[in-house]
Scaffold this active site. Sequence first.
Site, mmCIF file in Angstrom:
data_model
loop_
_atom_site.group_PDB
_atom_site.id
_atom_site.type_symbol
_atom_site.label_atom_id
_atom_site.label_comp_id
_atom_site.label_asym_id
_atom_site.label_seq_id
_atom_site.Cartn_x
_atom_site.Cartn_y
_atom_site.Cartn_z
ATOM 1 N N HIS A 179 26.408 23.550 -54.237
ATOM 2 C CA HIS A 179 25.643 23.336 -53.003
ATOM 3 C C HIS A 179 26.090 21.986 -52.436
ATOM 4 O O HIS A 179 26.473 21.087 -53.189
ATOM 5 C CB HIS A 179 24.155 23.287 -53.382
ATOM 6 C CG HIS A 179 23.207 23.238 -52.245
ATOM 7 N ND1 HIS A 179 22.876 22.069 -51.603
ATOM 8 C CD2 HIS A 179 22.496 24.216 -51.636
ATOM 9 C CE1 HIS A 179 22.000 22.332 -50.646
ATOM 10 N NE2 HIS A 179 21.748 23.621 -50.643
ATOM 11 N N ASP A 191 22.489 20.650 -61.830
ATOM 12 C CA ASP A 191 21.654 20.907 -60.667
ATOM 13 C C ASP A 191 20.903 22.212 -60.946
ATOM 14 O O ASP A 191 21.469 23.296 -60.848
ATOM 15 C CB ASP A 191 22.568 21.018 -59.435
ATOM 16 C CG ASP A 191 21.825 21.548 -58.215
ATOM 17 O OD1 ASP A 191 20.609 21.786 -58.314
ATOM 18 O OD2 ASP A 191 22.482 21.723 -57.174
ATOM 19 N N GLN A 227 18.232 26.138 -58.507
ATOM 20 C CA GLN A 227 18.061 27.596 -58.544
ATOM 21 C C GLN A 227 17.707 28.096 -59.937
ATOM 22 O O GLN A 227 17.111 29.166 -60.079
ATOM 23 C CB GLN A 227 19.354 28.294 -58.087
ATOM 24 C CG GLN A 227 19.710 28.052 -56.643
ATOM 25 C CD GLN A 227 18.695 28.643 -55.670
ATOM 26 O OE1 GLN A 227 17.954 29.569 -55.987
ATOM 27 N NE2 GLN A 227 18.655 28.097 -54.474
ATOM 28 N N LYS A 258 11.162 25.611 -54.708
ATOM 29 C CA LYS A 258 11.889 26.823 -55.116
ATOM 30 C C LYS A 258 11.243 27.460 -56.337
ATOM 31 O O LYS A 258 11.685 28.490 -56.833
ATOM 32 C CB LYS A 258 13.351 26.473 -55.404
ATOM 33 C CG LYS A 258 14.080 26.059 -54.123
ATOM 34 C CD LYS A 258 15.551 25.978 -54.305
ATOM 35 C CE LYS A 258 16.216 25.183 -53.207
ATOM 36 N NZ LYS A 258 16.657 26.005 -52.082
ATOM 37 N N CYS A 280 24.765 26.424 -47.363
ATOM 38 C CA CYS A 280 25.059 25.040 -47.767
ATOM 39 C C CYS A 280 26.102 25.007 -48.865
ATOM 40 O O CYS A 280 26.049 24.169 -49.774
ATOM 41 C CB CYS A 280 23.796 24.312 -48.224
ATOM 42 S SG CYS A 280 22.613 24.070 -46.916
HETATM 43 N N1 PMP Z 1 21.162 22.744 -55.294
HETATM 44 C C1 PMP Z 1 21.081 24.060 -55.121
HETATM 45 C C2 PMP Z 1 21.882 24.971 -55.991
HETATM 46 C C3 PMP Z 1 20.253 24.565 -54.111
HETATM 47 O O1 PMP Z 1 20.163 25.887 -53.930
HETATM 48 C C4 PMP Z 1 19.510 23.685 -53.306
HETATM 49 C C5 PMP Z 1 18.604 24.168 -52.195
HETATM 50 N N2 PMP Z 1 19.120 25.201 -51.415
HETATM 51 C C6 PMP Z 1 19.627 22.312 -53.558
HETATM 52 C C7 PMP Z 1 20.453 21.888 -54.550
HETATM 53 C C8 PMP Z 1 18.890 21.301 -52.746
HETATM 54 O O2 PMP Z 1 17.535 21.408 -52.937
HETATM 55 P P1 PMP Z 1 16.512 20.640 -51.953
HETATM 56 O O3 PMP Z 1 16.922 21.018 -50.562
HETATM 57 O O4 PMP Z 1 15.187 21.199 -52.331
HETATM 58 O O5 PMP Z 1 16.650 19.199 -52.244
#
Ligand code: PMP
Length: 411
Positions: free
Chosen positions: A124, A201, A204, A227, A365
């Site tokens: 991401h 990270d 998910q 999430k 993203c």
């Molecule tokens: N890492 C991953 C794999 C994600 O899917 C996301 C959110 N789409 C994030 C990081 C970022 O999370 P946040 O926008 O809640 O900070």
Amino acid sequence: LNKVDWPAIRRDFPLLAQKPYNKPLAYLDNAATTQKPNSVIDSIAHFYRFDNANVHRGIYQLSERATATFEAARDKIQCFLNARLREEIIFVRGATEAINLVAQSYARPRFKSGDEILISAIEHHSNIVPWQMVCKQTGAQLKVIPINDNGEIMLDSYQALLSEKTKIVAITHLSNALGSIAPVQRMITMAHARGIPVLLDGAQAAPHLRINLQALDCEFYTFSSHKIYGPTGVGVLYGKKSYLDAMEPYQGGGEMISRVSFESSDYNGLPYKFEAGTPNIAGVVGLAAALDYINTIGLDNICQREQQLLDYATKALEQTAGLRIIGQAKHKASIISFVLDSAHPHDISTILDQQGVAIRAGHHCAMPVMTRFNVPATARASFSFYNNESDIEQLVQSLRLVNKIFTIKNG
Ligand code: PMP
């Protein structure tokens, strides 16, 4: 495994009863954010109605109660992640802020020209850009572990990229773009063989997989509350105590100090050193309620149910004309990315919306993943345990409609 009354579970989520365009709502964008059960919504309202005060400050009953509730949430998260110590749990705004904290507080003061930061091709943007910023600031270089055509990290390439130059490995536990689960245990062992710290990270992964940090043994782990059925604006950074102790905070302010004068200040101990300013107290309370909710269902039941839904949806989508699933990793959870011959993902999403089906269309993203698979965007359906087979049927029927509309248009 217990028998779970899944239809009753679904009724715990008031938003899911909505009828957009007079159709049942099939909410299939859970990788973007999840809906909230009544218990989470109620916990936040209860906090503001009865317990609201600033934490760690007041010497009066209300503030002491707010502090106790807030700190009990930290214990709950420690337990949920099976972290060794409660002070290893830092409250932040979300996974994004957690990664930036590690990039700025751990990497920036330590890395220099010639050092390497290793990420994967499936990240991401929030696990790419903070490291690019560190590279700009320090002269370190970003290296990328490639993925194969199934969307899996290539372990032989990873092995070849690990060297004495590698100063940190930062990878996603579960890809938001393709659903691939990274072989994190092996990757951590391989990095540790060279003394390299690992950040995972878990944005998910946390809602879908059981996380056992003492077994994983990674140095840093992050996730976002929204999430995992909790409110937005709050998340968690886990860091091993020895690492967090050695790091300087990257934000200054109230709460994170033990003594301040105009000449200098002494920092507070863990975890407060990294929690400058008034935290998102009600958010933390809501997150704790979300973890309680998940624990009542049981993560093993959740994993099993979501795997059933993933298998059901994969089979159903494979039978849809002109549909290609992007990313067919052997170990996958809850996410299906796909393209359709007949229509662009944005058109798919628009038509599905009118059928009551909420999916995501775009680059998720994760633009480099789109480049890797040579597609401008994908459509993405992502599942939660509260989804059911009817949601998936509604998705499949709506995709047939897309095919029909666009075949007529193009024909
Ligand atoms: N890492 C991953 C794999 C994600 O899917 C996301 C959110 N789409 C994030 C990081 C970022 O999370 P946040 O926008 O809640 O900070």
